[in-house]
Design a protein around this motif. Structure first.
Motif, PDB file in Angstrom:
ATOM      1  N   ILE A 142       0.835  -1.205   0.000  1.00 44.81           N
ATOM      2  CA  ILE A 142       0.000   0.000   0.000  1.00 44.81           C
ATOM      3  C   ILE A 142       0.869   1.254   0.000  1.00 44.81           C
ATOM      4  O   ILE A 142       0.614   2.213  -0.748  1.00 44.81           O
ATOM      5  N   ALA A 143       1.920   1.253   0.834  1.00 44.62           N
ATOM      6  CA  ALA A 143       2.834   2.406   0.859  1.00 44.62           C
ATOM      7  C   ALA A 143       3.507   2.597  -0.492  1.00 44.62           C
ATOM      8  O   ALA A 143       3.689   3.732  -0.962  1.00 44.62           O
ATOM      9  N   GLY A 144       3.875   1.480  -1.135  1.00 44.59           N
ATOM     10  CA  GLY A 144       4.486   1.563  -2.461  1.00 44.59           C
ATOM     11  C   GLY A 144       3.545   2.132  -3.499  1.00 44.59           C
ATOM     12  O   GLY A 144       3.945   2.926  -4.361  1.00 44.59           O
ATOM     13  N   LEU A 145       2.273   1.731  -3.434  1.00 44.63           N
ATOM     14  CA  LEU A 145       1.284   2.274  -4.362  1.00 44.63           C
ATOM     15  C   LEU A 145       1.142   3.788  -4.180  1.00 44.63           C
ATOM     16  O   LEU A 145       1.104   4.539  -5.165  1.00 44.63           O
ATOM     17  N   ILE A 146       1.062   4.220  -2.936  1.00 40.72           N
ATOM     18  CA  ILE A 146       0.918   5.656  -2.661  1.00 40.72           C
ATOM     19  C   ILE A 146       2.112   6.424  -3.227  1.00 40.72           C
ATOM     20  O   ILE A 146       1.952   7.412  -3.947  1.00 40.72           O
ATOM     21  N   TYR A 147       3.310   5.951  -2.939  1.00 40.94           N
ATOM     22  CA  TYR A 147       4.516   6.655  -3.373  1.00 40.94           C
ATOM     23  C   TYR A 147       4.694   6.587  -4.889  1.00 40.94           C
ATOM     24  O   TYR A 147       5.295   7.475  -5.496  1.00 40.94           O
ATOM     25  N   SER A 148       4.153   5.533  -5.513  1.00 37.01           N
ATOM     26  CA  SER A 148       4.307   5.376  -6.961  1.00 37.01           C
ATOM     27  C   SER A 148       3.710   6.543  -7.732  1.00 37.01           C
ATOM     28  O   SER A 148       4.098   6.800  -8.877  1.00 37.01           O
ATOM     29  N   GLY A 149       2.754   7.245  -7.114  1.00 29.23           N
ATOM     30  CA  GLY A 149       2.134   8.372  -7.803  1.00 29.23           C
ATOM     31  C   GLY A 149       3.135   9.409  -8.262  1.00 29.23           C
ATOM     32  O   GLY A 149       2.914  10.088  -9.276  1.00 29.23           O
ATOM     33  N   GLN A 150       4.244   9.557  -7.555  1.00 27.12           N
ATOM     34  CA  GLN A 150       5.244  10.566  -7.917  1.00 27.12           C
ATOM     35  C   GLN A 150       5.993  10.205  -9.196  1.00 27.12           C
ATOM     36  O   GLN A 150       6.283  11.058 -10.024  1.00 27.12           O
ATOM     37  N   TRP A 151       6.336   8.919  -9.359  1.00 28.80           N
ATOM     38  CA  TRP A 151       7.273   8.513 -10.393  1.00 28.80           C
ATOM     39  C   TRP A 151       6.685   7.614 -11.476  1.00 28.80           C
ATOM     40  O   TRP A 151       7.178   7.595 -12.601  1.00 28.80           O
ATOM     41  N   LEU A 152       5.650   6.812 -11.155  1.00 28.85           N
ATOM     42  CA  LEU A 152       5.238   5.728 -12.044  1.00 28.85           C
ATOM     43  C   LEU A 152       4.759   6.220 -13.408  1.00 28.85           C
ATOM     44  O   LEU A 152       5.014   5.566 -14.424  1.00 28.85           O
ATOM     45  N   GLY A 153       4.072   7.355 -13.456  1.00 29.20           N
ATOM     46  CA  GLY A 153       3.621   7.849 -14.749  1.00 29.20           C
ATOM     47  C   GLY A 153       4.775   8.079 -15.711  1.00 29.20           C
ATOM     48  O   GLY A 153       4.718   7.719 -16.895  1.00 29.20           O
ATOM     49  N   GLU A 154       5.857   8.682 -15.224  1.00 28.50           N
ATOM     50  CA  GLU A 154       7.031   8.913 -16.066  1.00 28.50           C
ATOM     51  C   GLU A 154       7.734   7.601 -16.394  1.00 28.50           C
ATOM     52  O   GLU A 154       8.221   7.410 -17.513  1.00 28.50           O
ATOM     53  N   ILE A 155       7.768   6.688 -15.446  1.00 23.43           N
ATOM     54  CA  ILE A 155       8.388   5.383 -15.687  1.00 23.43           C
ATOM     55  C   ILE A 155       7.620   4.619 -16.767  1.00 23.43           C
ATOM     56  O   ILE A 155       8.220   4.005 -17.665  1.00 23.43           O
ATOM     57  N   GLU A 156       6.289   4.657 -16.691  1.00 23.18           N
ATOM     58  CA  GLU A 156       5.475   4.013 -17.728  1.00 23.18           C
ATOM     59  C   GLU A 156       5.741   4.640 -19.089  1.00 23.18           C
ATOM     60  O   GLU A 156       5.855   3.928 -20.102  1.00 23.18           O
ATOM     61  N   ARG A 157       5.843   5.968 -19.127  1.00 26.92           N
ATOM     62  CA  ARG A 157       6.102   6.645 -20.400  1.00 26.92           C
ATOM     63  C   ARG A 157       7.443   6.234 -20.986  1.00 26.92           C
ATOM     64  O   ARG A 157       7.574   5.981 -22.192  1.00 26.92           O
TER      65      ARG A 157
END
Length: 588
Positions: free
Chosen positions: A299-314
């Motif tokens: 759950i903590a990882g999901l919350i923190y993923s908001g900062q970086w995951l969009g750029e990582i997916e791109r």
């Protein structure tokens, strides 16, 4: 008579006021006017308005200094390109933002008001620092970056729920022969938290002996952290010993009437295990393995993923053509903790070992890019693509990410198949242990949990995508000095630049010219202004003390200069300078 006297008093007061006003005008304004100065020039402490020449060119700009066009579907708000820097160089480590709507970028009224006040204060400080440095903005690159919102935060439908994916992305669906393994890890990620420890068979993951609950110890406020740790371990060891004793008793084939209810329960767990001495081997050879639940960490990882995951997916999908689902590997590797480290030396979001990381990333005395989420993502994408090109399937490429490409090639050759389930079940090698054997099942389970967060956890409040200014300065700078002058907390700069070594953070080593630094959103110009005024800022050459295993090529890469420049400035220096040698690093 009385009215006439009051009128005379009023007239006298008016005369006094007029006289005082004239005296003030004569003493304060008139001398400045005579000298051709504005009233503000009389008091040097008052803030000076910015000169237009410090911001705008007085003539048509030269071809060597121009504004770069914004990339399509970019979150970049503005770019300033300095003389000598190519537009494509600003896209360092994939810092182009992905597709993002205006609504995603629009702050609410309260936030906008606060940001406006902060911006005004920053502008005032920048003007104070700028002074007569009229070339400041033109000579520094400042890129405003906004990361895109991730598919998880947007709630996009999962490929796991698409019928067409079973034809085009069959590898994301667990094969029947790995169902037990994937189910086990799905429970670890989605059901059990860190206060629940699963005791299980390490080869047959559907055999779960018990789940040890230590939540009462965790909640006991009378205990110190060390005491809690000791008590948790004691409870775990005691229960594990009990299970081992039961397995040993069952290995001796006792009569049914002598078994307790608990012993009967464990015996039934082995109903589908058909091997000799199964209980004895489970107790002595395999052992009773303990696996801590990770629901809270997920759950903590999901919350923190908001900062970086969009750029990582791109980066994965647009720059390398990789399936978006591969980015969920981060939950297996680090739970989106960019500072994560393993007992064997793997570090960062993507858990690169130093030896593997040096093939794709900069690891030197200034930076360790394994800790930088964006740089490490480029490295991981290259490694995964290389694995898939060599091995032919994504499951094999994923398993190679953990155990090595050579090990998977050996497994394929030995068993004559690229079926990952067959290899997991049958490939025997001392370097292909529990972690390697479970790597693909863990990924498939993490993918399922991440793609169905609502079912497992309910609503998730994802962090906002990162917004920051990417700066490239034409000074060598002492980072803490510039941060102090710009009044930007070092903690904020460190959080955005996790790859920087302690020597740079402490100011023992200067950040070289042109190094891409992230600073808080809207602070780019202020940071550049502070750099121009910091006492240690310089444009001259630097000196470098050669470290262990450094070559002239790695040193050139570290400072982003050409090898020939270093050779010209250091006649007689060979390809591999001796350790401790001091060499000159020129910057043209």
């Amino acid at each position: 008579m009385t009215g006439s006297r009051e009128q005379r008093i009023i007239n006298a007061l008016l005369v006094v006021c007029l006289a005082a006003g004239f005296i003030c005008f004569a003493l304060i304004v008139l001398p400045g006017r005579i000298a051709g100065l504005s009233p503000e020039a009389i008091d040097p402490k008052l803030p000076q308005p910015p000169r237009l020449s410090a911001i705008l060119p007085t003539e048509e700009p030269e071809e060597t200094q121009k504004t770069a066009p914004l990339p399509a579907h970019s979150g970049t708000i503005a770019q300033f390109i300095p003389k000598g820097v190519k537009p494509d160089e600003l896209a360092w480590a994939g810092h182009r933002s992905g597709d993002q709507s205006d609504a995603d970028r629009m702050p609410n009224e309260e936030t906008a008001a606060l940001e406006s006040d902060d911006a005004n204060a920053d502008d005032a400080l920048a003007r104070e620092l700028l002074g007569d440095d009229t070339l400041l903005v033109g000579d520094h690159a400042i890129t405003h970056v906004v990361h895109p919102v991730s598919s998880l935060a947007r709630g996009e439908p999962s490929a796991l729920d698409s019928n067409s994916s079973r034809r085009h992305k069959a590898w994301i669906f667990p094969p029947d022969t790995l169902t037990a393994e994937v189910n086990f890890w799905r429970d670890i990620y989605g059901t059990y938290d860190n206060d629940h420890i699963v005791l299980h068979h390490p080869r047959y993951l559907d055999i779960v002996y018990d789940v040890v609950d230590v939540s009462d110890i965790t909640r006991d406020v009378r205990l110190t952290d060390l005491e809690k740790s000791h008590r948790r371990k004691k409870r775990l060891d005691e229960r594990r010993d009990e299970v081992s004793e039961t397995l040993m008793k069952l290995s001796k084939r006792p009569s049914a009437s002598s078994l307790t209810e608990e012993e009967w329960r464990i015996r039934k767990l082995f109903t589908n295990v058909h091997e000799k001495n199964a209980f004895r081997r489970a107790a002595l050879d395999d052992g009773v393995r303990a696996q801590y639940g990770q629901r809270d960490k997920f759950i903590a990882g999901l919350i923190y993923s908001g900062q970086w995951l969009g750029e990582i997916e791109r980066i994965f999908t647009e720059e390398y053509g990789l399936p978006r689902e591969l980015t969920r590997l981060i939950f297996v590797e680090s739970m989106f903790n960019p500072r994560a480290g393993s007992s064997v030396g793997a570090t960062g979001l993507w858990q690169f070992m130093r030896s593997t990381g040096k093939l794709y990333l900069n690891i030197n005395t200034l930076v360790d890019e394994r800790y930088d989420p964006i740089a490490a993502t480029h490295g991981a994408a290259k490694l995964l693509r290389h694995n898939e090109n060599e091995l032919g399937t994504w499951p094999l490429a994923l398993n190679a990410y953990n155990t090595g490409r050579g090990r998977m090639q050996q497994a394929v050759k030995r068993h004559g198949t690229n079926d990952i389930a067959h290899i997991i079940k049958n490939f025997e090698h001392r370097s292909y242990g529990f972690a390697s054997r479970n790597f693909v099942p863990e990924f498939l389970a993490a993918l399922d949990v991440a793609e169905h967060t609502q079912e497992h956890f309910g609503p998730i409040a994802y962090d906002e995508p990162l917004r920051y200014d990417l700066t490239r300065l034409d000074y060598h700078i002492s980072l803490p000095d510039v941060a102090r002058i710009a009044r930007i907390p070092m903690e904020e700069i460190i959080e955005l630049n996790l790859s920087l070594r302690a020597s740079v953070i402490e100011g023992k080593q200067l950040v070289p010219i042109g190094y891409p630094l992230r600073v808080p959103k809207g602070k780019g110009t202020l940071f550049a202004a502070a750099a121009s005024r910091a006492p240690k800022s310089t444009r001259g050459a630097l000196t470098h003390k050669v470290g262990r295993n450094e070559t002239i090529f790695s040193i050139a890469q570290m400072y982003r200069v050409e090898v020939d420049q270093i050779r010209s400035a250091n006649p007689g220096v060979g390809r591999r300078p001796r350790r401790g040698q001091v060499i000159k690093i020129p910057f043209e």
